[in-house]
Design a protein around this motif. Sequence first.
Motif, PDB file in Angstrom:
ATOM      1  N   GLN A   3       0.838  -1.177   0.000  1.00 27.67           N
ATOM      2  CA  GLN A   3       0.000   0.000   0.000  1.00 27.67           C
ATOM      3  C   GLN A   3       0.881   1.238   0.000  1.00 27.67           C
ATOM      4  OE1 GLN A   3      -3.440  -0.114  -0.206  1.00 27.67           O
ATOM      5  NE2 GLN A   3      -2.972  -2.284  -0.570  1.00 27.67           N
ATOM      6  N   ARG A   4       0.650   2.134  -0.943  1.00 27.15           N
ATOM      7  CA  ARG A   4       1.475   3.326  -1.047  1.00 27.15           C
ATOM      8  C   ARG A   4       0.588   4.563  -1.015  1.00 27.15           C
ATOM      9  NH1 ARG A   4       5.184   3.494  -5.967  1.00 27.15           N
ATOM     10  NH2 ARG A   4       6.547   4.629  -4.553  1.00 27.15           N
ATOM     11  N   THR A   5       1.033   5.561  -0.254  1.00 22.72           N
ATOM     12  CA  THR A   5       0.353   6.840  -0.213  1.00 22.72           C
ATOM     13  C   THR A   5       1.163   7.815  -1.048  1.00 22.72           C
ATOM     14  OG1 THR A   5      -0.503   6.421   2.000  1.00 22.72           O
ATOM     15  CG2 THR A   5      -0.452   8.716   1.258  1.00 22.72           C
ATOM     16  N   HIS A   6       0.588   8.264  -2.152  1.00 28.83           N
ATOM     17  CA  HIS A   6       1.318   9.180  -3.019  1.00 28.83           C
ATOM     18  C   HIS A   6       1.300  10.584  -2.424  1.00 28.83           C
ATOM     19  CE1 HIS A   6       1.921   6.347  -6.310  1.00 28.83           C
ATOM     20  NE2 HIS A   6       0.715   5.895  -6.032  1.00 28.83           N
ATOM     21  N   LEU A   7       2.452  11.219  -2.392  1.00 34.55           N
ATOM     22  CA  LEU A   7       2.576  12.543  -1.818  1.00 34.55           C
ATOM     23  C   LEU A   7       2.130  13.587  -2.832  1.00 34.55           C
ATOM     24  CD1 LEU A   7       6.046  11.946  -0.133  1.00 34.55           C
ATOM     25  CD2 LEU A   7       3.781  11.775   0.898  1.00 34.55           C
ATOM     26  N   VAL A  21      11.340   6.145  -2.946  1.00 35.82           N
ATOM     27  CA  VAL A  21      12.219   5.415  -2.010  1.00 35.82           C
ATOM     28  C   VAL A  21      11.875   5.698  -0.552  1.00 35.82           C
ATOM     29  CG1 VAL A  21      14.123   5.275  -3.640  1.00 35.82           C
ATOM     30  CG2 VAL A  21      13.974   7.245  -2.100  1.00 35.82           C
ATOM     31  N   GLY A  22      10.663   6.161  -0.273  1.00 38.67           N
ATOM     32  CA  GLY A  22      10.303   6.502   1.097  1.00 38.67           C
ATOM     33  C   GLY A  22      10.152   5.304   2.006  1.00 38.67           C
ATOM     34  N   ASP A  23       9.815   4.157   1.455  1.00 36.87           N
ATOM     35  CA  ASP A  23       9.718   2.938   2.262  1.00 36.87           C
ATOM     36  C   ASP A  23      11.124   2.492   2.647  1.00 36.87           C
ATOM     37  OD1 ASP A  23       7.734   0.174   2.512  1.00 36.87           O
ATOM     38  OD2 ASP A  23       9.899  -0.119   2.444  1.00 36.87           O
ATOM     39  N   TRP A  24      11.378   2.206   3.943  1.00 41.03           N
ATOM     40  CA  TRP A  24      12.744   1.938   4.377  1.00 41.03           C
ATOM     41  C   TRP A  24      13.317   0.683   3.760  1.00 41.03           C
ATOM     42  CZ3 TRP A  24      14.335  -1.771   8.309  1.00 41.03           C
ATOM     43  CH2 TRP A  24      13.290  -2.571   8.790  1.00 41.03           C
ATOM     44  N   TRP A  25      12.470  -0.292   3.382  1.00 45.12           N
ATOM     45  CA  TRP A  25      12.986  -1.496   2.734  1.00 45.12           C
ATOM     46  C   TRP A  25      13.651  -1.165   1.400  1.00 45.12           C
ATOM     47  CZ3 TRP A  25      14.074  -5.479   5.360  1.00 45.12           C
ATOM     48  CH2 TRP A  25      13.237  -6.001   6.340  1.00 45.12           C
ATOM     49  N   THR A  26      13.129  -0.170   0.695  1.00 44.76           N
ATOM     50  CA  THR A  26      13.652   0.105  -0.640  1.00 44.76           C
ATOM     51  C   THR A  26      15.107   0.579  -0.583  1.00 44.76           C
ATOM     52  OG1 THR A  26      12.800   2.380  -0.651  1.00 44.76           O
ATOM     53  CG2 THR A  26      11.358   0.673  -1.526  1.00 44.76           C
ATOM     54  N   ARG A  57       8.642  -4.962  -3.424  1.00 46.41           N
ATOM     55  CA  ARG A  57       9.568  -3.825  -3.431  1.00 46.41           C
ATOM     56  C   ARG A  57      10.463  -3.851  -4.672  1.00 46.41           C
ATOM     57  NH1 ARG A  57       6.466  -3.735   0.206  1.00 46.41           N
ATOM     58  NH2 ARG A  57       6.633  -2.463   2.112  1.00 46.41           N
ATOM     59  N   LEU A  58      10.897  -5.017  -5.088  1.00 43.35           N
ATOM     60  CA  LEU A  58      11.712  -5.110  -6.300  1.00 43.35           C
ATOM     61  C   LEU A  58      10.907  -4.655  -7.522  1.00 43.35           C
ATOM     62  CD1 LEU A  58      13.557  -8.495  -5.672  1.00 43.35           C
ATOM     63  CD2 LEU A  58      14.599  -6.215  -5.732  1.00 43.35           C
ATOM     64  N   LYS A  59       9.646  -5.051  -7.573  1.00 45.41           N
ATOM     65  CA  LYS A  59       8.794  -4.645  -8.690  1.00 45.41           C
ATOM     66  C   LYS A  59       8.647  -3.123  -8.734  1.00 45.41           C
ATOM     67  CE  LYS A  59       4.289  -5.642 -10.829  1.00 45.41           C
ATOM     68  NZ  LYS A  59       3.802  -4.248 -10.955  1.00 45.41           N
ATOM     69  N   LEU A  60       8.450  -2.503  -7.576  1.00 45.82           N
ATOM     70  CA  LEU A  60       8.322  -1.049  -7.518  1.00 45.82           C
ATOM     71  C   LEU A  60       9.604  -0.357  -7.970  1.00 45.82           C
ATOM     72  CD1 LEU A  60       6.454  -0.616  -4.098  1.00 45.82           C
ATOM     73  CD2 LEU A  60       5.507  -0.256  -6.390  1.00 45.82           C
TER      74      LEU A  60
END
Length: 305
Positions: A3-7, A21-26, A57-60
């Motif tokens: 789930q992503r919240t677009h800024l 790249v805001g998700d820390w896993w990325t 995450r790889l797909k993103l």
Amino acid sequence: MAQRTHLGDADCSIAQALDVVGDWWTLLIVRDTARGLHRFDELQRELGMSRKVLAERLKLLVEAGVLTRTPYQERPVRHEYRLTPRGRGLLPVLVALQDWGDAWILGEGEMTATTEESSKEAARVHALRGTRLPELLLPDRFGELRDPVADTAFTVLYCFPGAYARSESYPPGWAGIPGAKGCTLESCTFRDQLAEFTAAGATVHGVSTQRPDEQREFAEHERLRFPLLSDAELDLVTALRLPTFRAGGVSRMKRLTLVVDRERTVREVFYPIGDIEASVAAALEAVRSAPRAAAASGTMPSRRP
């Protein structure tokens, strides 16, 4: 899917970058691909995340143009993930985060080109023993790309903050940064003992984040007879998570020395370095005392600086 919240701030580059790249896993995935981990199973094992989350995450990151996905096996089809030029543009971000963590989370906020022997930063660097340096190329002082690991029994990679032919080229306040002074002494000490390193089966390479033209001017001024390599793009820094500090608007390597064997395995680490001449002598003793059989088989006794 994640789930992503677009800024919504379309005019703010920070907000738009965090949308990718805001998700820390990325960023951890970018960190580990820069370290030479390119296959799904390698990344999953290193990061310890679920296969489902890693696949998302790889797909993103592929869709965002940060990673490229290329097959390395046909039956069954398997892929490697490698940084694109857009992805490599994130390396300074990773280094800046590491600088901040070393200074303000692991340290006391001081700008320094060294550390304490008992620090977590030193423990991270010493943990490089036994790890393999990924395949990479760095420009020498003439701009020619070179492998930092030579085809000799050992390569001594001494990483230094910066050395200049002219005193006015040093950043303001350089002499006041703990551990920054001594780069000329270090390079000249390696120069004066180069024959001994060669006789012991070792190639010497100096590495800094300076531009090749700056290194060339310094090398010619000091008559260095071994290559200086430029890590201005931070490839080696990010591949090994080497400690850095920032001075004069540039990320600089902290002073440390690695002994790497022909198979690209780090066999010895000297960090922190308090006595420069003693550290050069210790590196020479490390390659001299390594049995030739050990050099061929990739084993070498460990010793702390």
